[in-house]
Motif scaffolding. Structure first.
Motif, PDB file in Angstrom:
ATOM      1  N   GLY B  24       0.790  -1.231   0.000  1.00 38.76           N
ATOM      2  CA  GLY B  24       0.000   0.000   0.000  1.00 38.76           C
ATOM      3  C   GLY B  24       0.819   1.277   0.000  1.00 38.76           C
ATOM      4  O   GLY B  24       0.281   2.385  -0.139  1.00 38.76           O
ATOM      5  N   HIS B  25       2.127   1.160   0.174  1.00 41.09           N
ATOM      6  CA  HIS B  25       2.960   2.347   0.380  1.00 41.09           C
ATOM      7  C   HIS B  25       2.965   3.320  -0.800  1.00 41.09           C
ATOM      8  O   HIS B  25       3.027   4.535  -0.611  1.00 41.09           O
ATOM      9  CB  HIS B  25       4.407   1.935   0.695  1.00 41.09           C
ATOM     10  CG  HIS B  25       4.589   1.408   2.094  1.00 41.09           C
ATOM     11  ND1 HIS B  25       3.541   1.163   2.958  1.00 41.09           N
ATOM     12  CD2 HIS B  25       5.714   1.074   2.770  1.00 41.09           C
ATOM     13  CE1 HIS B  25       4.016   0.711   4.112  1.00 41.09           C
ATOM     14  NE2 HIS B  25       5.329   0.644   4.028  1.00 41.09           N
ATOM     15  N   GLY B  26       2.920   2.769  -2.025  1.00 40.83           N
ATOM     16  CA  GLY B  26       2.970   3.640  -3.211  1.00 40.83           C
ATOM     17  C   GLY B  26       1.803   4.601  -3.255  1.00 40.83           C
ATOM     18  O   GLY B  26       1.933   5.751  -3.687  1.00 40.83           O
ATOM     19  N   ILE B  27       0.647   4.133  -2.781  1.00 42.76           N
ATOM     20  CA  ILE B  27      -0.554   4.983  -2.791  1.00 42.76           C
ATOM     21  C   ILE B  27      -0.352   6.170  -1.839  1.00 42.76           C
ATOM     22  O   ILE B  27      -0.703   7.310  -2.156  1.00 42.76           O
ATOM     23  CB  ILE B  27      -1.790   4.155  -2.356  1.00 42.76           C
ATOM     24  CG1 ILE B  27      -2.015   2.994  -3.338  1.00 42.76           C
ATOM     25  CG2 ILE B  27      -3.030   5.048  -2.238  1.00 42.76           C
ATOM     26  CD1 ILE B  27      -3.045   1.970  -2.850  1.00 42.76           C
ATOM     27  N   ILE B  28       0.250   5.880  -0.698  1.00 37.14           N
ATOM     28  CA  ILE B  28       0.457   6.946   0.299  1.00 37.14           C
ATOM     29  C   ILE B  28       1.517   7.930  -0.206  1.00 37.14           C
ATOM     30  O   ILE B  28       1.356   9.149  -0.089  1.00 37.14           O
ATOM     31  CB  ILE B  28       0.875   6.336   1.659  1.00 37.14           C
ATOM     32  CG1 ILE B  28      -0.114   5.234   2.078  1.00 37.14           C
ATOM     33  CG2 ILE B  28       0.949   7.420   2.728  1.00 37.14           C
ATOM     34  CD1 ILE B  28       0.379   4.365   3.235  1.00 37.14           C
ATOM     35  N   MET B  29       2.579   7.386  -0.809  1.00 36.33           N
ATOM     36  CA  MET B  29       3.629   8.261  -1.351  1.00 36.33           C
ATOM     37  C   MET B  29       3.039   9.188  -2.421  1.00 36.33           C
ATOM     38  O   MET B  29       3.332  10.387  -2.453  1.00 36.33           O
ATOM     39  CB  MET B  29       4.768   7.417  -1.941  1.00 36.33           C
ATOM     40  CG  MET B  29       5.875   8.258  -2.578  1.00 36.33           C
ATOM     41  SD  MET B  29       7.346   7.300  -3.007  1.00 36.33           S
ATOM     42  CE  MET B  29       6.777   6.391  -4.436  1.00 36.33           C
ATOM     43  N   ARG B  30       2.189   8.610  -3.255  1.00 37.73           N
ATOM     44  CA  ARG B  30       1.556   9.424  -4.300  1.00 37.73           C
ATOM     45  C   ARG B  30       0.690  10.512  -3.677  1.00 37.73           C
ATOM     46  O   ARG B  30       0.697  11.655  -4.139  1.00 37.73           O
ATOM     47  CB  ARG B  30       0.692   8.542  -5.208  1.00 37.73           C
ATOM     48  CG  ARG B  30       0.131   9.314  -6.396  1.00 37.73           C
ATOM     49  CD  ARG B  30      -1.064   8.643  -7.032  1.00 37.73           C
ATOM     50  NE  ARG B  30      -1.468   9.396  -8.231  1.00 37.73           N
ATOM     51  CZ  ARG B  30      -2.183  10.510  -8.214  1.00 37.73           C
ATOM     52  NH1 ARG B  30      -2.588  11.045  -7.060  1.00 37.73           N
ATOM     53  NH2 ARG B  30      -2.498  11.135  -9.344  1.00 37.73           N
ATOM     54  N   ALA B  31      -0.038  10.151  -2.618  1.00 38.78           N
ATOM     55  CA  ALA B  31      -0.932  11.125  -1.970  1.00 38.78           C
ATOM     56  C   ALA B  31      -0.133  12.300  -1.402  1.00 38.78           C
ATOM     57  O   ALA B  31      -0.592  13.452  -1.433  1.00 38.78           O
ATOM     58  CB  ALA B  31      -1.738  10.443  -0.870  1.00 38.78           C
ATOM     59  N   ILE B  32       1.056  12.019  -0.905  1.00 38.77           N
ATOM     60  CA  ILE B  32       1.897  13.106  -0.363  1.00 38.77           C
ATOM     61  C   ILE B  32       2.275  14.062  -1.498  1.00 38.77           C
ATOM     62  O   ILE B  32       2.158  15.290  -1.370  1.00 38.77           O
ATOM     63  CB  ILE B  32       3.159  12.537   0.331  1.00 38.77           C
ATOM     64  CG1 ILE B  32       2.771  11.691   1.556  1.00 38.77           C
ATOM     65  CG2 ILE B  32       4.111  13.666   0.745  1.00 38.77           C
ATOM     66  CD1 ILE B  32       3.926  10.882   2.152  1.00 38.77           C
ATOM     67  N   ALA B  33       2.699  13.482  -2.624  1.00 44.25           N
ATOM     68  CA  ALA B  33       3.065  14.326  -3.774  1.00 44.25           C
ATOM     69  C   ALA B  33       1.863  15.122  -4.272  1.00 44.25           C
ATOM     70  O   ALA B  33       1.978  16.309  -4.604  1.00 44.25           O
ATOM     71  CB  ALA B  33       3.640  13.457  -4.892  1.00 44.25           C
TER      72      ALA B  33
END
Lengths: 378, 274
Positions: B24-33
């Motif tokens: 799930g980490h990629g989704i959170i990283m994208r949300a930060i960007a």
């Protein structure tokens, strides 16, 4: 002529004034005896010069925040003692591999563990050099007086900035707490070195060395370079690399920053060494005791001399090796059960015998017992 | 219009990332960007700091001033960065173990100071990088390689822990709820004091497999079905909340002055004094 700026100061107070002279703008740490005055004085003086002080939640955070601050382009320092140094070790390795300029003051006290919190010791000599895991360079300086604490703190900042590496001041409870009259140098009297920053508009390789430079130029965070810093082995771009060839290149490079510049880094002092037939080798507050021992021995007709390492790490190797050729007996005097003596034994390649006198019970060595030791070995 | 998020905010040459399929980490990283883009922040003035673990690899992919530190210490390094240069927008990316076990002390103290750092906790309930050991957020009874007979420990509620310690913005969201997550991160970054967003992630490789949680899709569906917004939860009868978890904003207090702003006043007060 302007009036001289003369003060009666503790070693710990002189350390803070030296740091401010060198341009310290950030201090983070955790209270610990006998280094606390360094934090207290920094808390008073830093905001007056627009600098920042912060008391962190623990020793680890104390050094971590100082590293973070250094990355924004300011000169930063943390101070501690025995147990605190043990806690800071992991991040000393981080500062070394990530090449972050930082000054760490360790006012040595009796150990191990909580030990003798208010008593002097010189028991962190080997820990200062080898305490963090892995191989990394280390510079450590040891003052014997209040004025020298000032001067070596300035020097520690200069070396940290010049070689982009953590530099430790290995003082002790005696030097940290004793008061002496010192003359504060005028602005410009001592050299102050500022880290090299990249030229605006030029392509920037965060861990690449430009021709003629010893270290990579260091861009402050926020100045438009957007680079990556990590404690992993990294290539010249700053990003992690698992390549063994790169790891070798990088480690060789950071080790050589210190190993290839000993002429610039290493300082030492001596007393009546020229015609000496026996040499006492010491550092920090113990060296003051030893000077009295040399005088007493000379009064008895024994040609004794003193050699004092001011830079503890790296050691004054060439000088110590030469002493080994000059005399048959070297007595290393230190407030521990035998640490720097092993370094001296490693360096001395002649048949000279390297002896040790030391203790770790919280008492300083006395001139007479060192005299007695010299008489015993002769 | 196609999104230019990757081109504008990521180091494309560093992708693909190291995370496992279904993580799930990629989704959170994208949300930060996405939150940073929505706020129109200057990339040069954003500093992302991380500790050690799966989540902490994120800054390497993100095109800002990025600092990958030691295990648990991201907030301590970040405190130095923010205090030394308050003009930087400092964001900490950390995991459940990094933030609440080895770094727990730094978390509560950064929150207590109310220093202007935004912390995004990628909570996957497990130590992923070391291969599936139980963390402070692994549910009691669940399995990990170091909890072979079921986890004996009770779990931390990280969002509430931060709020109780003094964080002035605290929210929880999940990798399934990508849109509200982006909104919370945006609000957390815009917030002046210490803010924390606990983003529940999924680790199908270690936590999921060990605990028979099914595929990555099944784990995402679990997030969808099990998390109830705090406002909706207030209206639901107790029996409807059995087995459910609460997400949403737990705290948003704009009245407390931020740390570096308080310190700035001290400088103004004493600067130039002998």
């Amino acid at each position: 002529m302007t009036e001289k700026n003369v003060k009666l100061l503790q070693g710990n107070e002189a350390c803070v004034l030296g740091a401010l002279y060198a341009g310290m703008k950030f201090y983070s740490g955790y209270p610990i005896t006998p280094s606390t005055e360094i934090a207290e004085d920094s808390a008073v003086k830093l905001p007056k010069v627009g600098g920042k002080f912060i008391q962190m939640e623990d020793e680890i955070a104390g050094i971590a925040a100082a590293i973070g601050a250094s990355l924004t382009g300011v000169k930063s320092m943390t101070a501690t003692s025995g147990p605190g140094l043990s806690l800071k070790l992991e991040n000393i390795g981080y500062a070394a591999i990530a090449e972050i300029p930082l000054v760490i003051v360790n006012v040595q006290r009796g150990g191990p563990s909580t030990g003798l919190p208010t008593s002097p010791a010189q028991g962190d000599i080997m820990q200062a050099r080898w305490g963090s895991h892995g191989d990394y360079p280390m510079i450590a300086l040891s003052p014997q007086s209040v004025r020298e604490t000032f001067d070596l703190t300035v020097r520690a900042f200069n070396l940290a900035e010049k070689y982009r590496t953590p530099v430790m001041i290995l003082t002790d409870e005696v030097v940290g707490h004793m008061r002496e009259k010192i003359e504060i140098p005028e602005e410009g009297e001592l050299e102050v070195f500022n880290r090299l920053v990249p030229e605006p508009g030029q392509p920037y390789m965060p861990y690449g060395i430009e021709e003629g430079d010893i270290v990579p130029k260091m861009a402050p965070f926020g100045a438009g370079y957007r680079y990556h810093v990590t404690g992993l082995f990294h290539d010249e771009t700053g990003f992690p690399s698992n390549s063994s060839a790169n790891a070798k290149y990088m480690l060789d490079r950071i080790m050589s920053k210190v190993n290839d510049h000993k002429d610039d880094i290493v300082t030492y002092d001596s007393y009546m060494l020229e015609d000496a037939e026996v040499v006492i080798l010491a550092y920090g507050s113990s060296a003051r005791t030893c000077k009295a021992s040399v005088k007493k021995l000379r009064e008895q007709g024994i040609k004794a001399g003193l050699f004092r390492s001011i830079t503890i790490w790296p050691s004054p190797e060439a000088q110590i090796e030469a002493i080994g050729k000059q005399v048959n007996n070297i007595v290393v005097a230190e407030m521990n059960l035998g640490q720097y003596v092993y370094e001296v034994q490693r360096i001395v390649k002649s048949d000279a015998l390297v002896h040790h006198i030391g203790r770790a019970n919280g008492e300083v060595l006395t001139p007479d017992e060192i005299v007695a030791k010299v008489m015993e070995v002769l | 219009m196609n999104s230019t998020l990757v081109q504008n905010y990521f180091r494309e040459e560093k992708l693909p990332h190291i995370w496992c399929p279904g993580c799930g980490h990629g989704i959170i990283m994208r949300a930060i960007a996405q939150a940073i883009e929505n706020l129109g922040l200057d990339k040069d003035k954003v500093c992302i700091v991380s500790g050690i673990g799966c989540s902490s690899r994120a800054p390497g992919y993100m095109d800002f001033n990025t600092l990958h530190t030691t295990h648990g210490r991201a907030l301590a390094f970040a405190t130095g960065v923010k205090h030394a240069n308050p003009d930087l927008e400092v964001i900490v990316i950390t995991g459940d173990g990094d933030a609440s076990a080895i770094g727990g002390n730094h978390l509560i103290h950064a929150a207590r100071r109310n220093i202007g750092i935004t912390t995004i906790v990628f909570n996957n309930n497990i130590y992923g990088m070391t291969g599936g050991q139980y963390s402070p957020t692994t549910p009691t009874g669940d399995l990990g390689t170091t909890a072979p007979y079921g986890n004996v420990d009770p779990a931390f509620d990280i969002a509430k822990l931060a709020a109780a310690a003094g964080a002035t913005y605290a929210a929880r969201t999940t990798a399934y709820h990508a849109r509200p997550m982006t909104k919370y991160i945006e609000k957390a970054i815009a917030h002046k004091g210490f803010s924390l967003v606990e983003a529940i992630s999924v680790c199908p490789t270690y936590y999921g497999r060990k605990n028979k949680k099914g595929s990555a899709v099944a784990m995402m569906n679990f997030l969808k079905d099990s998390f109830v917004d705090i406002k909706a939860a207030e209206k639901l009868p107790a029996d409807k909340m059995v087995g459910k978890f609460i997400m949403g904003e737990f705290k948003h207090d704009e009245t407390q002055e931020e740390y570096t702003s308080r310190y700035k006043k001290i400088i103004e007060q004493v600067k130039g004094a002998k």
